[in-house]
Enzyme design. Structure first.
Site, PDB file in Angstrom:
ATOM      1  N   ARG A   1     -52.706 -36.695 -47.752  1.00 54.90           N
ATOM      2  CA  ARG A   1     -51.855 -37.837 -48.105  1.00 54.90           C
ATOM      3  C   ARG A   1     -52.302 -39.146 -47.462  1.00 54.90           C
ATOM      4  O   ARG A   1     -51.725 -40.197 -47.746  1.00 54.90           O
ATOM      5  CB  ARG A   1     -50.384 -37.544 -47.730  1.00 54.90           C
ATOM      6  CG  ARG A   1     -49.766 -36.409 -48.516  1.00 54.90           C
ATOM      7  CD  ARG A   1     -48.228 -36.410 -48.417  1.00 54.90           C
ATOM      8  NE  ARG A   1     -47.633 -37.559 -49.104  1.00 54.90           N
ATOM      9  CZ  ARG A   1     -46.329 -37.830 -49.134  1.00 54.90           C
ATOM     10  NH1 ARG A   1     -45.475 -37.042 -48.494  1.00 54.90           N
ATOM     11  NH2 ARG A   1     -45.859 -38.882 -49.783  1.00 54.90           N
TER      12      ARG A   1
ATOM     13  N   ASP B   1     -48.664 -36.358 -54.217  1.00 55.14           N
ATOM     14  CA  ASP B   1     -47.415 -36.550 -53.468  1.00 55.14           C
ATOM     15  C   ASP B   1     -46.972 -38.011 -53.418  1.00 55.14           C
ATOM     16  O   ASP B   1     -45.965 -38.335 -52.779  1.00 55.14           O
ATOM     17  CB  ASP B   1     -47.567 -36.023 -52.034  1.00 55.14           C
ATOM     18  CG  ASP B   1     -47.319 -34.516 -51.931  1.00 55.14           C
ATOM     19  OD1 ASP B   1     -46.688 -33.950 -52.841  1.00 55.14           O
ATOM     20  OD2 ASP B   1     -47.752 -33.916 -50.924  1.00 55.14           O
TER      21      ASP B   1
ATOM     22  N   ARG C   1     -43.713 -34.338 -38.398  1.00 54.30           N
ATOM     23  CA  ARG C   1     -44.578 -35.365 -38.973  1.00 54.30           C
ATOM     24  C   ARG C   1     -44.669 -36.592 -38.060  1.00 54.30           C
ATOM     25  O   ARG C   1     -45.658 -36.752 -37.357  1.00 54.30           O
ATOM     26  CB  ARG C   1     -44.085 -35.759 -40.374  1.00 54.30           C
ATOM     27  CG  ARG C   1     -43.975 -34.573 -41.362  1.00 54.30           C
ATOM     28  CD  ARG C   1     -45.325 -34.085 -41.837  1.00 54.30           C
ATOM     29  NE  ARG C   1     -45.256 -32.976 -42.775  1.00 54.30           N
ATOM     30  CZ  ARG C   1     -45.239 -33.084 -44.100  1.00 54.30           C
ATOM     31  NH1 ARG C   1     -45.246 -34.278 -44.660  1.00 54.30           N
ATOM     32  NH2 ARG C   1     -45.203 -32.013 -44.866  1.00 54.30           N
TER      33      ARG C   1
ATOM     34  N   HIS D   1     -38.785 -33.405 -42.616  1.00 49.82           N
ATOM     35  CA  HIS D   1     -38.572 -34.853 -42.529  1.00 49.82           C
ATOM     36  C   HIS D   1     -37.091 -35.085 -42.235  1.00 49.82           C
ATOM     37  O   HIS D   1     -36.240 -34.350 -42.763  1.00 49.82           O
ATOM     38  CB  HIS D   1     -38.871 -35.547 -43.871  1.00 49.82           C
ATOM     39  CG  HIS D   1     -40.313 -35.856 -44.130  1.00 49.82           C
ATOM     40  ND1 HIS D   1     -40.887 -35.657 -45.368  1.00 49.82           N
ATOM     41  CD2 HIS D   1     -41.283 -36.392 -43.336  1.00 49.82           C
ATOM     42  CE1 HIS D   1     -42.160 -36.050 -45.328  1.00 49.82           C
ATOM     43  NE2 HIS D   1     -42.433 -36.483 -44.100  1.00 49.82           N
TER      44      HIS D   1
ATOM     45  N   CYS E   1     -36.512 -38.607 -51.186  1.00 50.59           N
ATOM     46  CA  CYS E   1     -37.974 -38.654 -51.040  1.00 50.59           C
ATOM     47  C   CYS E   1     -38.612 -39.551 -52.086  1.00 50.59           C
ATOM     48  O   CYS E   1     -39.664 -40.144 -51.838  1.00 50.59           O
ATOM     49  CB  CYS E   1     -38.574 -37.256 -51.181  1.00 50.59           C
ATOM     50  SG  CYS E   1     -38.029 -36.081 -49.950  1.00 50.59           S
TER      51      CYS E   1
HETATM   52  N1  ARG Z   1     -45.098 -32.755 -50.423  1.00 54.59           N
HETATM   53  C1  ARG Z   1     -44.623 -33.853 -49.647  1.00 54.59           C
HETATM   54  C2  ARG Z   1     -45.008 -33.648 -48.181  1.00 54.59           C
HETATM   55  O1  ARG Z   1     -44.912 -32.548 -47.720  1.00 54.59           O
HETATM   56  C3  ARG Z   1     -43.142 -34.007 -49.782  1.00 54.59           C
HETATM   57  C4  ARG Z   1     -42.609 -35.217 -49.092  1.00 54.59           C
HETATM   58  C5  ARG Z   1     -41.114 -35.322 -49.150  1.00 54.59           C
HETATM   59  N2  ARG Z   1     -40.683 -36.586 -48.706  1.00 54.59           N
HETATM   60  C6  ARG Z   1     -39.613 -36.845 -47.944  1.00 54.59           C
HETATM   61  N3  ARG Z   1     -39.283 -38.076 -47.733  1.00 54.59           N
HETATM   62  N4  ARG Z   1     -38.937 -35.899 -47.374  1.00 54.59           N
HETATM   63  O2  ARG Z   1     -45.418 -34.555 -47.498  1.00 54.59           O
END
Ligand code: ARG
Length: 286
Positions: A107, A82, A152, A181, A279
């Site tokens: 991550r 990612d 998040r 996000h 992203c």
């Molecule tokens: N697979 C990543 C996650 O879920 C995607 C992140 C997407 N990033 C963003 N800035 N929206 O963390």
């Protein structure tokens, strides 16, 4: 009876759309795969094509270069699929990079990797105390930082931001797991103080946040569900050129009507990880 078309004549009641040269950080998706699921878009059972992801990403990269942006690259790390979603690597304003502290263990190593990059490229780094996913959840518009929470980045990180940058931080609560996000649900089209302009998906926010957005941005573009569902809002604007998902056709029309120059790119492969244009893009503000 005559029918008048509001947008047939050039409008004079809105600010001129003027591009500002951007400086951005990106990460080539050399190790992109979907092997875990941390958002509803990801399905490890579906195949991913890493070379197609790289090809599509290259188009985005070249689009930025052709627009005259300064595009910096961070070396991708094997085992961090990612990492291509550079927006989550931090939040950079006034040459200060507030580091990311990721929600999911998969991550977490990305946080220090991005902080190392910032340090070695002349940015001052503020180590985070709270869980936050950088520009994925924090958007600068005018002198204000819009800050997402709900999935998040934590409320505590919003407090850290306010302390660190001495700017107003407006917390917005996300409620739809598909738009986990802030940068998947809201796009800053013009961040110039005095002419702030955004686009957003109202249903992605709780009632209180939706009211705050409507009050602050009465002329915001409201996108439809179809365009939001291809992560159309996950776009990057320089004040005139707006790089968007090519499949967000109605959003493209809305942007033109508002005087912008939409540029469509296809990042279908990276959509399998739950990310789009924005992203893949971290703005570097010196
Ligand atoms: N697979 C990543 C996650 O879920 C995607 C992140 C997407 N990033 C963003 N800035 N929206 O963390």
């Amino acid at each position: 009876m005559s029918i008048t078309h509001e947008d047939a004549e050039p409008r004079t009641d809105r600010p001129a759309r003027i591009p500002t040269r951007r400086s951005v950080l990106m990460c080539r998706p050399e190790h992109f795969v979907v092997v875990y699921r941390i958002n509803p878009w990801m399905d490890p059972a579906l195949p991913t094509d890493t070379s197609l992801a790289v090809q599509q990403w290259d188009v985005l990269y070249r689009t930025y270069v052709d627009l005259g942006y300064d595009v910096q690259l961070i070396e991708p790390i094997e085992g961090l699929p990612d990492m291509v979603y550079a927006a989550n690597g931090g939040f950079v304003v006034d040459n200060v990079a507030y580091g990311a502290s990721f929600t999911y263990p998969e991550r977490q190593p990305e946080g220090p990797a991005y902080m190392d990059w910032f340090r070695s490229h002349g940015f001052e780094v503020a180590e985070p105390r709270s869980v936050n996913e950088g520009e994925g959840d924090f958007l600068l518009v005018g002198d204000t930082i819009l800050a997402g929470t709900g999935f998040r980045s934590t409320d505590a990180s919003h407090g850290e931001l306010a302390e660190l940058y001495g700017r107003e931080v407006v917390s917005l609560r996300l409620i739809d797991p598909n738009f986990y996000h802030l940068d998947t649900a809201l796009s800053v089209l013009d961040g110039t103080p005095g002419q702030e302009h955004i686009a957003y998906l109202p249903s992605a926010f709780d009632d209180a946040s939706r009211a705050v957005i409507a009050e602050r941005f009465p002329d915001a573009i409201v996108v439809n569900d179809e365009d939001a569902a291809v992560l159309g809002l996950n776009s990057f604007s320089d004040g005139y050129n707006v790089v968007i998902a090519s499949s967000a056709v109605d959003f493209e029309r809305q942007l033109r009507e508002h005087g912008y120059n939409p540029i469509g790119v296809d990042l279908s492969e990276l959509l399998l990880g739950g990310g789009g244009v924005k992203c893949c893009t971290l703005e570097l503000r010196r």
